[in-house]
Design a protein around this motif. Structure first.
Motif: not given
Ligand code: NAP
Length: 289
Positions: A125-126, A71, A109, A241-242, A182, A248-250
Motif C-alpha cells: 500500500l506504501s 512516502e 495490503d 488511524s485516521d 492496526q 502512509t497507508r498501512r
C-alpha cells in the motif's frame, strides 16, 4: 562461516552482529561501519567490499526504514531499498556468498484477515512496501542462493523504536494516543536474530516469515508494555488511524505466520510476543509485573 552484515549499526544489525558472533566470524558494514563503511547505493563500492571480505553469507539489513520518509521521498526509497539491494545481491552472486535479505510485512495490503504465509500474494500500500518488494524481486533474480526474511514491528535495545518511545513518554508524563485499528506482532530483534541464525543453517533458499507469535494492536501493545513496566495502562488512549497524521497507508492486519520455519521444524526460536517483551524489559531494567 564468515558473515557480513549490512546496516550493522542499525537496530536489528547491532543485535544480529552480537548473536551471529556466538557461532560465526562476523563483519559489520554500513554507512557508519562498524568494521567497514559502505553506502549500498554505490554498487562499485559494494562489489569491492565483498571482493575484499569474501564472506560465505551476507545478511542485508541496510534500508531506508523511515516509512513516512519513503512516502515523501520515493526516489530515495527505491534508490536504497531496490537498487541498493540489487547491488548487494549482485555482489553476493559474484563472490559466491549466500544472501539473507530482510524484508517486511508492508509488502501485504492487510486485507486477508488471517495471518499471512510465504505463499500469499503481496500487494503493498506504501512506497516503503513497494520499494522493499522491488528489492525482494531483484534479490530473486540476481542471487539464486537467497533467503528473503520478512519480519514486522521490530523493537530492541538499540535505536529508536515503539516500546522505548512509549516508556520515555510515560516517564515524562506525556499524553499517549496510539492507534487501535492496526494489528500485527511485535518482534524482538534478538529473537529475529536467532531465527536468522537457524535459517542460515540449511541450504533451503526462498522466502521466510520470521516474527514473534500471537497478535495485538499497537494500542494493545502499548497498554501491555506499560502494565509489565508497572505503569498505568489507562494513560494510553486508543485512536483510529485516521486520527494519526501520516502520509502512509498501512496494512490494517499484517500478522506474519512463520509457516516455512514451522514446516522445517525451526520455528521454536519465535516465542509468543509477551514472553519476548518480558525479556526485553528485563534486559533494560524495566520489568515489574
Ligand atoms: N523496524 C521495523 O519495524 C522493521 C519491520 C520490518 C522489516 N524491517 C527491516 O529490517 C531491516 C533493519 O531495520 P532496522 O529497524 O534495524 O532499521 P535501522 O535501525 O533504521 O537500520 C538501518 C540501517 O541501514 C543503514 N543504511 C541506510 N541507508 C544506507 C545506505 N545507503 N548504505 C548503507 N547503509 C545504509 C542505516 O545507516 P544510518 O544509521 O547511517 O542511517 C542503518 O544503520 C531493514 O531492512 C528494514 O526494512 C524493519
Amino acid at each position: 562461516m564468515r558473515v557480513l552484515v549490512t546496516g550493522a549499526a542499525g537496530m536489528l544489525g547491532r543485535d544480529l552482529v552480537e548473536i551471529l558472533s556466538e557461532q560465526h566470524d562476523v563483519i559489520g558494514a554500513g554507512r557508519r561501519g562498524p568494521d567497514h563503511c559502505v553506502d549500498i547505493t554505490d554498487a562499485r563500492a559494494v562489489h569491492a567490499l565483498l571482493e575484499a571480505v569474501r564472506p560465505d553469507a551476507v545478511v542485508h539489513c541496510a534500508a531506508y526504514t523511515n516509512v513516512d520518509g519513503c512516502e515523501r521521498d520515493p526516489d530515495g526509497a527505491y534508490r536504497v531499498n531496490a537498487l541498493g539491494t540489487a547491488a548487494v545481491a549482485g555482489a553476493c552472486h559474484a563472490v559466491g556468498a549466500a544472501l539473507v535479505a530482510i524484508s517486511t510485512d508492508f509488502v501485504f495490503d492487510g486485507e486477508k484477515g488471517r495471518p499471512y504465509t510465504e505463499f500469499d500474494a503481496p500487494n503493498p500500500l506504501s512506497i516503503y512496501g513497494a520499494s522493499k518488494l522491488a528489492g525482494e524481486e531483484l534479490v530473486r533474480s540476481l542471487c539464486p542462493r537467497h533467503y528473503i526474511v520478512r519480519t514486522q514491528w521490530l523493537y530492541g535495545e538499540h535505536g529508536k523504536n515503539f516500546p522505548l518511545a512509549i516508556l520515555q513518554r510515560a516517564d515524562a508524563g506525556e499524553e499517549l494516543r496510539v492507534v487501535s485499528d492496526q494489528v500485527g506482532v511485535p518482534t524482538y530483534t534478538r529473537d529475529l536474530s536467532r531465527a536468522i541464525a537457524r535459517i542460515l543453517e540449511q541450504p533451503l533458499y526462498g522466502t521466510y516469515h520470521a516474527a514473534n507469535r500471537g497478535e495485538v494492536s499497537w494500542h494493545g501493545f502499548a497498554a501491555r508494555l506499560l502494565e509489565m513496566a508497572g505503569l498505568d495502562p489507562g494513560i494510553v488512549r486508543p485512536i483510529s488511524s485516521d486520527e494519526w497524521p501520516s502520509p502512509t497507508r498501512r496494512p490494517a492486519y499484517s500478522v506474519l505466520r512463520p509457516y516455512v520455519l514451522e514446516l522445517t521444524g525451526r520455528a521454536e526460536v519465535l516465542r509468543p510476543w509477551e514472553e519476548a517483551l518480558a525479556e526485553f524489559l528485563e534486559r533494560i531494567g524495566r520489568l515489574r509485573a
